[in-house]
Design a protein around this motif. Structure first.
Motif, short mmCIF file in Angstrom:
data_model
loop_
_atom_site.label_atom_id
_atom_site.label_comp_id
_atom_site.label_asym_id
_atom_site.label_seq_id
_atom_site.Cartn_x
_atom_site.Cartn_y
_atom_site.Cartn_z
N LEU A 121 0.82 -1.22 0.00
CA LEU A 121 0.00 0.00 0.00
C LEU A 121 0.85 1.26 0.00
N MET A 122 1.89 1.28 0.84
CA MET A 122 2.70 2.50 0.94
C MET A 122 3.60 2.68 -0.28
N ARG A 123 4.06 1.58 -0.86
CA ARG A 123 4.82 1.72 -2.09
C ARG A 123 3.91 2.25 -3.20
N GLY A 124 2.67 1.74 -3.24
CA GLY A 124 1.71 2.25 -4.21
C GLY A 124 1.41 3.72 -4.01
N ALA A 125 1.25 4.12 -2.75
CA ALA A 125 1.00 5.53 -2.45
C ALA A 125 2.20 6.40 -2.82
N GLY A 126 3.39 5.91 -2.52
CA GLY A 126 4.60 6.66 -2.87
C GLY A 126 4.75 6.84 -4.37
N CYS A 127 4.45 5.78 -5.13
CA CYS A 127 4.54 5.87 -6.59
C CYS A 127 3.48 6.83 -7.14
N THR A 128 2.29 6.82 -6.53
CA THR A 128 1.24 7.73 -6.96
C THR A 128 1.66 9.18 -6.74
N ILE A 129 2.21 9.46 -5.55
CA ILE A 129 2.70 10.82 -5.25
C ILE A 129 3.82 11.20 -6.21
N ASN A 130 4.73 10.28 -6.42
CA ASN A 130 5.87 10.53 -7.32
C ASN A 130 5.39 10.88 -8.74
N ASP A 131 4.43 10.09 -9.24
CA ASP A 131 3.95 10.32 -10.60
C ASP A 131 3.12 11.59 -10.72
N MET A 132 2.45 11.97 -9.64
CA MET A 132 1.71 13.23 -9.66
C MET A 132 2.67 14.41 -9.71
N TRP A 133 3.73 14.34 -8.92
CA TRP A 133 4.73 15.41 -8.95
C TRP A 133 5.45 15.46 -10.30
N ASP A 134 5.73 14.28 -10.86
CA ASP A 134 6.62 14.19 -12.03
C ASP A 134 5.89 14.03 -13.35
N ARG A 135 4.58 14.26 -13.40
CA ARG A 135 3.84 13.95 -14.63
C ARG A 135 4.38 14.70 -15.84
N ASP A 136 4.82 15.95 -15.66
CA ASP A 136 5.36 16.71 -16.79
C ASP A 136 6.75 16.22 -17.18
N TYR A 137 7.55 15.81 -16.19
CA TYR A 137 8.88 15.28 -16.48
C TYR A 137 8.79 13.89 -17.12
N THR A 194 7.58 14.18 0.41
CA THR A 194 8.58 15.14 -0.11
C THR A 194 9.74 14.52 -0.87
N TYR A 195 9.99 13.23 -0.68
CA TYR A 195 11.19 12.70 -1.35
C TYR A 195 11.13 12.79 -2.88
N PRO A 196 9.94 12.72 -3.54
CA PRO A 196 9.95 12.88 -5.00
C PRO A 196 10.44 14.26 -5.45
N TYR A 203 21.57 16.74 -5.70
CA TYR A 203 22.12 15.58 -6.39
C TYR A 203 22.04 14.32 -5.52
N TRP A 204 21.43 14.43 -4.33
CA TRP A 204 21.34 13.30 -3.42
C TRP A 204 19.88 12.86 -3.17
N PRO A 205 19.05 12.77 -4.19
CA PRO A 205 17.68 12.28 -3.94
C PRO A 205 17.67 10.83 -3.47
N GLN A 206 18.71 10.07 -3.80
CA GLN A 206 18.80 8.68 -3.35
C GLN A 206 18.92 8.60 -1.83
N LEU A 207 19.55 9.62 -1.23
CA LEU A 207 19.64 9.66 0.23
C LEU A 207 18.25 9.88 0.84
N ALA A 208 17.48 10.78 0.24
CA ALA A 208 16.11 11.01 0.71
C ALA A 208 15.27 9.74 0.57
N LEU A 209 15.47 9.02 -0.53
CA LEU A 209 14.75 7.76 -0.71
C LEU A 209 15.17 6.75 0.34
N GLY A 210 16.46 6.72 0.68
CA GLY A 210 16.94 5.80 1.71
C GLY A 210 16.33 6.08 3.07
#
Length: 371
Positions: A121-137, A194-196, A203-210
């Motif tokens: 559920l939380m991975r799905g929610a995270g991906c939904t948030i990520n795709d909403m933020w990144d839809r133009d990218y 916020t991590y998306p 240059y450290w978004p991977q740290l935020a993901l961690g």
């Protein structure tokens, strides 16, 4: 036989009539249907095929493709067709739950299943948030242009509604835990939201993901014990962050050209040709932290054997990595599930051996007292 062929011809003529009305695209489709009708009487499914002649498969992607068509965009938005992310979110939870088990006992299966549901559920929610933020990218990147929101399969409003549903279900899972864990779990929502955005500013978004993906290393222990033991939970959390820096840097190398063109940042772009040196450093830090976890939790030989296997796996993964081949980056990235499973197996076996060592110690003490 003649009746079956006649029926096939009737279906074919009907399809042709529809094709004349629909135009060229419809005509091609109708011809295919006509051909299927003519051969319907003689057709037999080959071994290993389903009733429609498609190969049977239990892969996640095949399951999503077999779902009702209106549901498929939502399942893909959750990345249920690519479960590797769910595994990488779930495995640190299993480590923590396994370490919290009593000596000689298996991990709490109820907690493992509860956290497994929460991970989906939380991975799905995270991906939904990520795709909403990144839809133009996402529209500008070849690999992500087909994502449901970027492709226009799901509107922004429906994405919000779907996100609300996932978070509500995830809250239901969280409320099954103790009060300490409920508060700890709720504290992770800021990171999830916020991590998306981090790829836009550092240059450290991977740290935020961690920091986000390994929250289960804290939550799993507290769910079993009622609170966190800093001597075990903090080095476990740190080792998970180092692990995420390894696998997500490898993952980011798939999109580095597109990211550079559209202005997004990542450790792949920061490390460039020095990536293997950085990954080696992260690996040493990860193994060092896991060794400290073992010492502080009284782990036994199977645990340290598992760490040796993990070290060998990481060494091979980094040595053979070709950062300029996206397909190799994906292969190396997905192989990290094996690393997580090896660690979990080492924790479980090491914990089972604790009881044997405890019994030996008690017998030695009793023998000394008798002598």
């Amino acid at each position: 036989m003649l009746g079956a062929c006649g029926a096939g011809l009737v279906r074919g003529l009907r399809a042709e009539t529809q094709a004349w009305l629909w135009g060229t695209r419809g005509r091609s489709l109708a011809l295919v249907h006509a051909a299927r009708g003519l051969h319907a009487a003689n057709w037999q499914p080959s071994p290993g095929q389903g009733p429609r002649g498609r190969p049977l498969s239990l892969s996640a992607a095949a399951v999503v493709n077999s779902a009702p068509r209106p549901l498929q965009p939502y399942l893909r938005l959750m990345r249920l067709d690519k479960p590797i992310g769910t595994w990488l979110l779930y495995l640190p939870c299993t480590w923590s739950i396994g370490l919290a088990a009593d000596p000689g006992c298996l991990p709490d299966w109820y907690m493992l299943s509860l956290f497994g549901t929460g991970a989906v559920l939380m991975r799905g929610a995270g991906c939904t948030i990520n795709d909403m933020w990144d839809r133009d990218y996402d529209k500008k990147v070849t690999r992500t242009a087909s994502r449901p929101i970027a492709a226009g399969d799901i509107s922004t409003f429906r994405s919000f509604v779907f996100l609300g549903g996932q978070l509500t279900l995830a809250l239901g899972v969280l409320l099954c835990l103790n009060y300490y864990s409920i508060a700890l779990g709720a504290a992770s929502l800021l990171l999830v939201a916020t991590y998306p955005l981090m790829k836009r500013i550092t240059y450290w978004p991977q740290l935020a993901l961690g920091l986000t993906f390994n929250w289960g290393a804290l939550l799993g222990w507290s769910a079993v014990k009622g609170s966190c033991d800093p001597s075990v939970c903090l080095p476990l959390y740190f080792s998970g962050i180092m692990w995420t820096l390894i696998y997500d840097t490898i993952y980011a190398h798939q999109d580095k050209k597109d990211d550079a063109l559209i202005g997004l940042k990542s450790t792949a772009l920061l490390f460039r040709e020095d990536t293997k040196k950085w990954l080696s450093g992260f690996s040493v830090a990860m193994l060092g932290a896991l060794s400290l976890v073992g010492v502080n939790s009284g782990q036994t030989m199977p645990y340290y054997t598992a760490l040796a296997a993990v070290g060998a796996h990481l060494a091979h993964q980094i040595y053979t990595l070709d950062i300029h081949r996206p397909e190799d980056c994906w292969e190396k990235f997905t192989s990290n599930r094996t690393i997580g499973l090896i660690i979990f197996l080492g924790i479980v076996l090491g914990n089972l051996c604790k009881a044997k060592e405890t019994d030996k110690t008690r017998k030695n003490i009793e023998n000394r007292m008798e002598n």
